[in-house]
Design an enzyme around this catalytic site. Structure first.
Site, PDB file in Angstrom:
ATOM      1  N   ARG A   1       0.814  -1.232   0.000  1.00 39.36           N
ATOM      2  CA  ARG A   1       0.000   0.000   0.000  1.00 39.36           C
ATOM      3  C   ARG A   1       0.840   1.271   0.000  1.00 39.36           C
ATOM      4  NH1 ARG A   1      -2.931  -1.322   4.796  1.00 39.36           N
ATOM      5  NH2 ARG A   1      -3.010   0.912   5.095  1.00 39.36           N
ATOM      6  N   ASN A   2       2.152   1.147   0.023  1.00 41.73           N
ATOM      7  CA  ASN A   2       3.015   2.324  -0.018  1.00 41.73           C
ATOM      8  C   ASN A   2       2.898   2.958  -1.408  1.00 41.73           C
ATOM      9  OD1 ASN A   2       5.485   4.019  -0.298  1.00 41.73           O
ATOM     10  ND2 ASN A   2       5.892   3.214   1.750  1.00 41.73           N
ATOM     11  N   HIS A   3       2.761   4.254  -1.450  1.00 44.58           N
ATOM     12  CA  HIS A   3       2.571   4.971  -2.714  1.00 44.58           C
ATOM     13  C   HIS A   3       3.875   5.289  -3.452  1.00 44.58           C
ATOM     14  CE1 HIS A   3      -1.511   6.558  -1.116  1.00 44.58           C
ATOM     15  NE2 HIS A   3      -1.709   5.525  -1.923  1.00 44.58           N
TER      16      HIS A   3
END
Length: 180
Positions: free
Chosen positions: A47-49
């Site tokens: 989920r890290n952008h």
């Protein structure tokens, strides 16, 4: 990053830099989170952008599924990745839980990558750690421009589009000649 009576957690060791002598931009995190350490990849939490931001800002389209391809993409754009800390003790992934931080050897890094002109901090913890442990001994700092960006971490409650807007200085640095 203060000493407390809380349990310190395991000793964690970060990753080597992703860089070569052509890099013009350095993006610094604080220390890889648990998910990243578990998979052995920078910004490995699903989920890290970070990778979506990097590809969107540097004309890459959608991020490649392969980590090796993502690293090649960053280097092709002359972007280096590293963390301020070489090691620390920490329970979980939050920067606030960091204890006994040990900084990476930036003097040697900047010798190896002499064309770094822009340093971007991926979140406030990386900036604070850098200013505390690296800046006092840094040489030739006048040659570099520093900029704080909001963290790409899923813990940073911000939409992708808001982060993309806030990360535009990275694109501007790249377009200003950092890429060539």
């Amino acid at each position: 990053m203060k000493e407390t009576n809380q349990p310190r957690g395991p000793l964690l060791t970060g990753f080597p830099p992703v860089a070569d002598e052509r890099c013009r931009i350095l993006i610094l995190g604080s220390m890889p989170g648990k998910a990243s350490l578990d998979v052995g990849q920078y910004y490995g939490h699903p989920r890290n952008h970070f990778w979506r931001l990097l590809y969107a800002l540097l004309d890459g389209g959608a991020p490649e599924p392969s980590y090796e391809a993502r690293i090649r993409f960053a280097l092709s754009r002359r972007v280096a990745l590293w963390d301020v800390l070489r090691s620390c003790e920490r329970q979980g992934s939050l920067d606030a839980a960091i204890r006994r931080p040990e900084a990476n050897d930036f003097e040697r890094f900047y010798q190896r990558c002499p064309y770094i002109r822009f340093v971007f901090f991926n979140g406030s913890a990386s900036e604070q750690l850098y200013r505390r442990y690296v800046k006092p001994v840094e040489k030739d700092a006048a040659l570099r421009c520093y900029r704080l960006l909001p963290s790409s971490s899923p813990a940073r409650a911000m939409t992708f589009s808001a982060k993309l807007e806030a990360w535009q200085p990275l694109r501007e640095a790249w377009l200003s000649g950092a890429e060539g």
